[in-house]
Design an enzyme around this catalytic site. Sequence first.
Site, PDB file in Angstrom:
ATOM      1  N   HIS A  33      19.773  46.987  82.097  1.00  0.00           N
ATOM      2  CA  HIS A  33      19.538  46.603  83.503  1.00  0.00           C
ATOM      3  C   HIS A  33      19.862  47.778  84.416  1.00  0.00           C
ATOM      4  O   HIS A  33      20.831  48.509  84.213  1.00  0.00           O
ATOM      5  CB  HIS A  33      20.316  45.338  83.876  1.00  0.00           C
ATOM      6  N   ASP A  53      28.441  50.507  85.129  1.00  0.00           N
ATOM      7  CA  ASP A  53      27.776  49.256  84.746  1.00  0.00           C
ATOM      8  C   ASP A  53      26.551  49.109  85.657  1.00  0.00           C
ATOM      9  O   ASP A  53      26.708  48.748  86.816  1.00  0.00           O
ATOM     10  CB  ASP A  53      28.731  48.076  84.908  1.00  0.00           C
ATOM     11  N   GLU A  85      19.777  41.784  86.794  1.00  0.00           N
ATOM     12  CA  GLU A  85      20.684  41.270  85.769  1.00  0.00           C
ATOM     13  C   GLU A  85      21.948  40.713  86.386  1.00  0.00           C
ATOM     14  O   GLU A  85      22.496  39.697  85.942  1.00  0.00           O
ATOM     15  CB  GLU A  85      21.037  42.388  84.773  1.00  0.00           C
TER      16      GLU A  85
HETATM   17 ZN   LIG Z   1      26.063  45.136  83.193  1.00  0.00          ZN
END
Ligand SMILES: [Zn+2]
Length: 348
Positions: A70, A182, A212
Amino acid sequence: MKLLQALTQTPSVPGREDRIRKVIQDYVTKQNLFDEITVDAMGSLIGVRRPRPEKGKASKKPIKVMLAAHMDQIGFLVRHIDEAGYLRLNPVGGFDARNLFARKVRVCTTQGDLPGIMNASGKPIHIASDAEKKKIPEVTEFFVDLGLTGDQVRNSVLIGDMVVLDGPFEEVGNSVVSQCLDNRVGCWALLKALEGLKHHNCEIYAVWTVQEEVGCRGAQGAAYGVHPDIGVACDTTLCCKTPGVPDEDRVSVAGDGVCLHVMDSSMISDIGLVAQFEAVAKANSIKCQRAILPRGGQDGAMIQRSRSGVRTIALACPVKYIHTVTEMTHKDDLESYHTLLTAWLESL
Ligand SMILES: [Zn+2]
């Protein structure tokens, strides 16, 4: 590390992934990584790479592998502009309010980016009561000050404009530290894995997915469209081997290699694939570790449940201080992430 740095410094929250998609699309085009590149209706970027066998002809019906990372990050959309020009925000993704005090932010408008300051509504420590000092505000109680008049703000900012926290990319010890590791780490690992790939008999669909962080929305449509035989979701996971966390809750260990996510609350990885990855890691002397995340999900859940079901595994890089602007990941884990993925693709 230049590529990872560029990825982390490109703001893109759920539903506003056009900037990061352009960075990735320009890169894969320049590196000639794919035979075909498309963008689906929701905005996920899909690169198709036909089999490139070492010798002989490619199979007429090669195994179809979907790799997914993502490309959105947690952030905000402008919800309200008040009389004085202060912005109120709607979070897109899971923030911990304790990490939002006194932050620099960037408000991305159609007329350009504006620097701003985020703070919680309330009094400074000098004049706050004891009860007020102890209170942790809700995420929605934070506001953004752009240092402009109400009219100036209204002339340049629209409801729905993207707001991101600002944080630099830095190398710290054996690690890198940045905002939105992330999941720019997963996006980066896909790029590096494909760059390192010499020969492969499988057909690869590399998908950089959207949305996501608000419930794996982009991966759902993308998986239906690709219709893979095997799914590999590439994301990050908690690394809590840090003070104040019992060892049994650490999830993963920094420096012990990329995680094979055995399960999280969204999916259980195909155990055969877990064993396959472990065997490839052992044969190539690449570090990896098993991990279970009791709470949290990722795109693999959508791939696994698409159509009549897909054998799926999730890979994840251990990240300390996740969902802050100082996320930290070990350089050895970055290295093992893409080298293991390359070796596994070559083994199919
Ligand atoms: Zn993630």
